[in-house]
Scaffold this motif. Structure first.
Motif, mmCIF file in Angstrom:
data_model
loop_
_atom_site.group_PDB
_atom_site.id
_atom_site.type_symbol
_atom_site.label_atom_id
_atom_site.label_comp_id
_atom_site.label_asym_id
_atom_site.label_seq_id
_atom_site.Cartn_x
_atom_site.Cartn_y
_atom_site.Cartn_z
ATOM 1 N N LEU A 167 2.287 -0.103 -7.905
ATOM 2 C CA LEU A 167 2.242 1.136 -8.380
ATOM 3 C C LEU A 167 1.151 1.350 -9.785
ATOM 4 O O LEU A 167 0.649 2.383 -9.888
ATOM 5 C CB LEU A 167 3.782 1.718 -8.851
ATOM 6 N N ALA A 217 -2.235 1.515 -8.521
ATOM 7 C CA ALA A 217 -2.658 2.780 -7.916
ATOM 8 C C ALA A 217 -2.936 3.927 -9.009
ATOM 9 O O ALA A 217 -3.914 4.601 -8.883
ATOM 10 C CB ALA A 217 -1.552 3.270 -7.165
ATOM 11 N N GLN A 273 -4.938 7.219 -8.718
ATOM 12 C CA GLN A 273 -4.410 7.680 -7.256
ATOM 13 C C GLN A 273 -3.173 8.609 -7.701
ATOM 14 O O GLN A 273 -2.147 8.024 -7.548
ATOM 15 C CB GLN A 273 -3.971 6.621 -6.408
ATOM 16 N N GLU A 328 0.629 -1.258 0.022
ATOM 17 C CA GLU A 328 -0.063 0.129 -0.016
ATOM 18 C C GLU A 328 0.994 1.243 -0.095
ATOM 19 O O GLU A 328 0.414 2.565 -0.245
ATOM 20 C CB GLU A 328 -1.095 -0.069 1.131
ATOM 21 N N TYR A 371 3.285 1.782 -2.036
ATOM 22 C CA TYR A 371 4.051 1.869 -3.367
ATOM 23 C C TYR A 371 2.736 2.426 -4.336
ATOM 24 O O TYR A 371 2.308 1.936 -5.073
ATOM 25 C CB TYR A 371 4.532 0.253 -3.869
ATOM 26 N N SER A 372 2.884 3.588 -4.095
ATOM 27 C CA SER A 372 2.120 4.684 -4.740
ATOM 28 C C SER A 372 3.072 5.963 -4.855
ATOM 29 O O SER A 372 3.756 6.236 -4.020
ATOM 30 C CB SER A 372 0.894 4.909 -4.204
#
Length: 267
Positions: free
Chosen positions: A188, A191, A196, A68, A70-71
């Motif tokens: 990634l 997201a 995101q 979570e 990794y965005s």
């Protein structure tokens, strides 16, 4: 270079410190890369500035973290925490690709930032994305979790211009990709597909931080001409001929000269 291991909110980060005498400059690499990709910058600028070269979570020698994080927002939060831990003031950030987007998203939290250099990381929003980004050239490998050797080689080749390909460069890029936590790419990509990401263009304009985009003309991921159209009061744009997605690797002498010139004016 002195290696530091710093405990962050989500895991341990590896940071190399050049211990130079000038202002601090944080260097952030891209997706599936590592701080070692900035070797040419460390050699050329490491005595003039205190270069802090970060291995982002899940890359290089930094620990992997929960997916979570990794965005863009997750990496931005970790960057903000690192800057606070190091108590940086009057500093600059150089961000390549993912590293640049993390820095853009973190701008509201980066007190004391005096200069921002983006390498292959044009500030975008939902409206600009379609103009700035080309169709993903590897068939989705940049956002695929586990990669076999052939897939790693294809991804590494996409990162640099055809004129800049060499066996040594391919091997180095392949090693960075192989060291990366596979969850980075997968999380990634999910997201971003879910929208995101912040309005980076608005954040940059609101920050009033001097910013420079160094963009390769032959970048397989990004339309360099569309990047030129962003140039104005909020962003300087300089384009590198015969260069792909990694100007700091493919054209280090020119990139270093532009970095030194920009820092001379801003730090």
């Amino acid at each position: 270079m002195k290696s530091l291991f710093i405990d962050g909110p989500a895991g341990r980060l590896h940071v190399q410190d050049s211990q130079g005498q000038g202002p601090s400059v944080v260097l952030l690499h891209g997706n599936s890369s590592a701080g070692a990709a900035f070797a040419a910058q460390c050699q050329a600028l490491g005595q003039r500035y205190r270069l802090l070269v970060v291995d982002l979570p899940g890359h290089g020698q930094s620990a992997p973290v929960s997916p979570e994080h990794y965005s863009f927002a997750g990496f931005a939060a970790l960057l903000s925490a690192l800057v606070a831990t190091l108590q940086l003031k009057d500093y600059a950030i150089v961000g390549h690709s993912l590293g640049g987007h993390a820095a853009l998203e973190a701008l509201p939290q980066l007190a004391g930032l005096r200069a921002l250099v983006l390498l292959g990381a044009p500030p975008f929003n939902a409206e600009l994305a379609g103009r700035l980004f080309r169709p993903e050239p590897t068939g989705g490998l940049v956002f695929k979790g586990s990669l076999n050797r052939t897939e790693r080689e294809r991804l590494a080749a996409a990162f640099v211009a055809p004129s800049q390909q060499s066996a040594q460069r391919a091997a180095e890029l392949d090693s960075f990709i192989a060291q990366t936590d596979p969850h980075v790419r997968d999380a990634l990509g999910k997201a971003l597909a879910q929208g995101q990401f912040a309005d980076e263009w608005a954040l940059l304009q609101a920050s009033q931080v001097p910013a420079l985009l160094i963009q390769g003309d032959d970048d397989a991921f990004i339309d360099a001409q569309a990047c030129s159209e962003l140039a104005g009061a909020a962003l300087q744009v300089r384009r590198v001929p015969n260069c792909g997605h990694c100007p700091h690797v493919e054209a280090p002498a020119l990139c270093n000269a532009w970095l030194a010139e920009f820092f001379q004016d801003t730090l």
